[in-house]
Every structure is written in structure tokens, then in C-alpha cells.
Design a protein around this motif. Structure first.
Motif, PDB file in Angstrom:
ATOM      1  N   GLU A   1      46.562  31.029  51.355  1.00 32.33           N
ATOM      2  CA  GLU A   1      45.945  31.380  52.801  1.00 32.33           C
ATOM      3  C   GLU A   1      46.926  31.984  53.704  1.00 32.33           C
ATOM      4  N   ASN A   2      48.147  31.702  53.784  1.00 34.11           N
ATOM      5  CA  ASN A   2      49.161  32.260  54.707  1.00 34.11           C
ATOM      6  C   ASN A   2      49.254  33.764  54.234  1.00 34.11           C
ATOM      7  N   ARG A   3      49.313  34.139  52.973  1.00 34.53           N
ATOM      8  CA  ARG A   3      49.417  35.521  52.505  1.00 34.53           C
ATOM      9  C   ARG A   3      48.080  36.083  53.023  1.00 34.53           C
ATOM     10  N   LEU A   4      47.006  35.825  52.898  1.00 35.92           N
ATOM     11  CA  LEU A   4      45.710  36.334  53.461  1.00 35.92           C
ATOM     12  C   LEU A   4      45.778  36.614  54.864  1.00 35.92           C
ATOM     13  N   ARG A   5      46.418  35.673  55.723  1.00 38.43           N
ATOM     14  CA  ARG A   5      46.254  35.979  57.099  1.00 38.43           C
ATOM     15  C   ARG A   5      47.496  36.964  57.264  1.00 38.43           C
ATOM     16  N   THR A   6      48.308  37.115  56.577  1.00 36.19           N
ATOM     17  CA  THR A   6      49.623  38.371  56.790  1.00 36.19           C
ATOM     18  C   THR A   6      48.839  39.563  56.405  1.00 36.19           C
ATOM     19  N   ILE A   7      48.076  39.693  55.384  1.00 38.34           N
ATOM     20  CA  ILE A   7      47.607  40.863  54.951  1.00 38.34           C
ATOM     21  C   ILE A   7      46.342  41.475  55.971  1.00 38.34           C
ATOM     22  N   ARG A   8      45.631  40.566  56.140  1.00 40.75           N
ATOM     23  CA  ARG A   8      44.512  40.678  57.130  1.00 40.75           C
ATOM     24  C   ARG A   8      45.039  41.384  58.599  1.00 40.75           C
ATOM     25  N   ARG A   9      46.197  40.647  59.220  1.00 39.79           N
ATOM     26  CA  ARG A   9      46.900  41.299  60.119  1.00 39.79           C
ATOM     27  C   ARG A   9      47.446  42.839  60.254  1.00 39.79           C
ATOM     28  N   ASN A  10      47.753  43.083  58.902  1.00 38.52           N
ATOM     29  CA  ASN A  10      48.351  44.185  58.496  1.00 38.52           C
ATOM     30  C   ASN A  10      47.334  45.292  58.271  1.00 38.52           C
ATOM     31  N   GLY A  11      46.189  44.858  58.291  1.00 40.35           N
ATOM     32  CA  GLY A  11      45.076  45.794  58.130  1.00 40.35           C
ATOM     33  C   GLY A  11      44.903  46.448  56.723  1.00 40.35           C
ATOM     34  N   SER A  12      45.137  45.871  55.505  1.00 37.99           N
ATOM     35  CA  SER A  12      45.108  46.384  54.117  1.00 37.99           C
ATOM     36  C   SER A  12      43.987  45.697  53.658  1.00 37.99           C
ATOM     37  N   SER A  13      42.676  46.275  53.871  1.00 34.83           N
ATOM     38  CA  SER A  13      41.408  45.803  53.604  1.00 34.83           C
ATOM     39  C   SER A  13      41.184  45.628  52.051  1.00 34.83           C
ATOM     40  N   GLN A  14      41.715  46.851  51.388  1.00 37.99           N
ATOM     41  CA  GLN A  14      41.543  46.579  49.843  1.00 37.99           C
ATOM     42  C   GLN A  14      42.501  45.379  49.123  1.00 37.99           C
ATOM     43  N   GLU A  15      43.692  45.276  49.622  1.00 40.17           N
ATOM     44  CA  GLU A  15      44.359  44.369  49.225  1.00 40.17           C
ATOM     45  C   GLU A  15      43.879  42.898  49.492  1.00 40.17           C
ATOM     46  N   TYR A  16      43.239  42.681  50.770  1.00 41.25           N
ATOM     47  CA  TYR A  16      42.701  41.621  51.374  1.00 41.25           C
ATOM     48  C   TYR A  16      41.619  41.061  50.263  1.00 41.25           C
ATOM     49  N   ASP A  17      40.697  42.243  50.290  1.00 37.91           N
ATOM     50  CA  ASP A  17      39.483  42.044  49.365  1.00 37.91           C
ATOM     51  C   ASP A  17      40.013  41.207  47.895  1.00 37.91           C
ATOM     52  N   GLN A  18      41.053  42.071  47.344  1.00 36.46           N
ATOM     53  CA  GLN A  18      41.152  41.450  46.206  1.00 36.46           C
ATOM     54  C   GLN A  18      41.939  40.031  46.116  1.00 36.46           C
ATOM     55  N   LEU A  19      42.549  39.965  46.939  1.00 35.55           N
ATOM     56  CA  LEU A  19      43.253  38.554  47.147  1.00 35.55           C
ATOM     57  C   LEU A  19      42.157  37.487  47.417  1.00 35.55           C
ATOM     58  N   GLN A  20      41.122  37.793  48.547  1.00 36.61           N
ATOM     59  CA  GLN A  20      40.055  36.898  48.756  1.00 36.61           C
ATOM     60  C   GLN A  20      39.305  36.463  47.519  1.00 36.61           C
ATOM     61  N   SER A  21      39.051  37.326  46.835  1.00 35.56           N
ATOM     62  CA  SER A  21      38.556  37.257  45.402  1.00 35.56           C
ATOM     63  C   SER A  21      39.110  36.350  44.554  1.00 35.56           C
ATOM     64  N   VAL A  22      40.550  36.385  44.586  1.00 39.54           N
ATOM     65  CA  VAL A  22      41.435  35.604  43.565  1.00 39.54           C
ATOM     66  C   VAL A  22      41.293  33.996  44.124  1.00 39.54           C
ATOM     67  N   PHE A  23      41.434  34.108  45.542  1.00 43.97           N
ATOM     68  CA  PHE A  23      41.472  32.832  46.134  1.00 43.97           C
ATOM     69  C   PHE A  23      40.269  32.056  45.815  1.00 43.97           C
ATOM     70  N   GLN A  24      39.058  32.748  46.053  1.00 47.24           N
ATOM     71  CA  GLN A  24      37.833  31.911  45.591  1.00 47.24           C
ATOM     72  C   GLN A  24      37.717  31.648  44.200  1.00 47.24           C
ATOM     73  N   ARG A  25      38.115  32.569  43.551  1.00 46.64           N
ATOM     74  CA  ARG A  25      38.111  31.998  41.892  1.00 46.64           C
ATOM     75  C   ARG A  25      38.969  30.862  41.702  1.00 46.64           C
ATOM     76  N   THR A  26      40.127  30.920  42.191  1.00 51.70           N
ATOM     77  CA  THR A  26      41.117  29.729  42.011  1.00 51.70           C
ATOM     78  C   THR A  26      40.674  28.705  42.664  1.00 51.70           C
ATOM     79  N   PHE A  27      40.503  28.709  44.062  1.00 54.55           N
ATOM     80  CA  PHE A  27      40.386  27.283  44.666  1.00 54.55           C
ATOM     81  C   PHE A  27      39.192  26.834  45.233  1.00 54.55           C
ATOM     82  N   GLN A  28      37.882  27.677  44.885  1.00 61.17           N
ATOM     83  CA  GLN A  28      36.656  27.069  45.127  1.00 61.17           C
ATOM     84  C   GLN A  28      35.716  26.895  44.278  1.00 61.17           C
TER      85      GLN A  28
END
Length: 92
Positions: A65-92
Motif C-alpha cells: 500500500e505504501n509503494r502504491l501511494r509513492t507511485i501515485r504521487r510520482n505520477g507513473s500511471s502504468q506502474e501504478y496500474d500494474q501494481l494495483q492489479s498485483v495488490f488486488q490479486r494478492t490481498f483481496q
């Protein structure tokens, strides 16, 4: 271990093949067991070699979650989308 390649695997001496979830810090990445995704490790790669540090599921979730916040602040939408997908598969 570079963030440009989203699919990185390493072999743990006891738990077998691990899959990289995300970069945590310089020379430090979070991995999970490939199939069950129930065991999590911080893997540090430096001049001393590779070090595996087991972490709990709750700690792994907070770090991701902290990594997602950092990426969102830095504006890397492709990396954010990929990591968000990993987050959902792993933790939800």
C-alpha cells in the motif's frame, strides 16, 4: 532486480520459486511464494549476496500500500496500474 521487468523470479533454498511483487527500496524487493502467495519475503541483494527476510501478510500488505501511494504521487500511471492489479490479486 529492476522495476522495468514486472516478472522476476528467484529460487528460495527452502520454499522454492518466489515471484517478485514489487520494489521496496534500493536493492530490496518483496517476493511471495509462486503458487500459494501466502508467504512473503523481503529480499535484499547487495555485495554480501542475497538475503531473505520473512515478513507477515499484514506487513506485506502495508508495504505494498505504501509503494502504491509513492507511485501515485510520482505520477507513473502504468506502474501504478500494474501494481494495483498485483495488490488486488494478492490481498483481496
Amino acid at each position: 532486480m529492476t522495476p522495468e521487468n514486472p516478472e522476476i523470479y528467484i529460487n528460495h533454498p527452502t520454499w522454492g520459486l518466489l515471484y517478485r511483487i514489487c520494489v521496496v527500496d534500493d536493492n530490496q524487493d518483496m517476493f511471495t511464494t509462486l503458487y500459494a502467495q501466502r508467504l512473503f519475503f523481503l529480499v535484499t541483494n547487495d555485495v554480501k549476496g542475497i538475503k531473505f527476510q520473512p515478513i507477515g501478510r499484514t506487513e506485506a500488505r502495508m508495504m505494498l500500500e505504501n509503494r502504491l501511494r509513492t507511485i501515485r504521487r510520482n505520477g507513473s500511471s502504468q506502474e501504478y496500474d500494474q501494481l494495483q492489479s498485483v495488490f488486488q490479486r494478492t490481498f483481496q
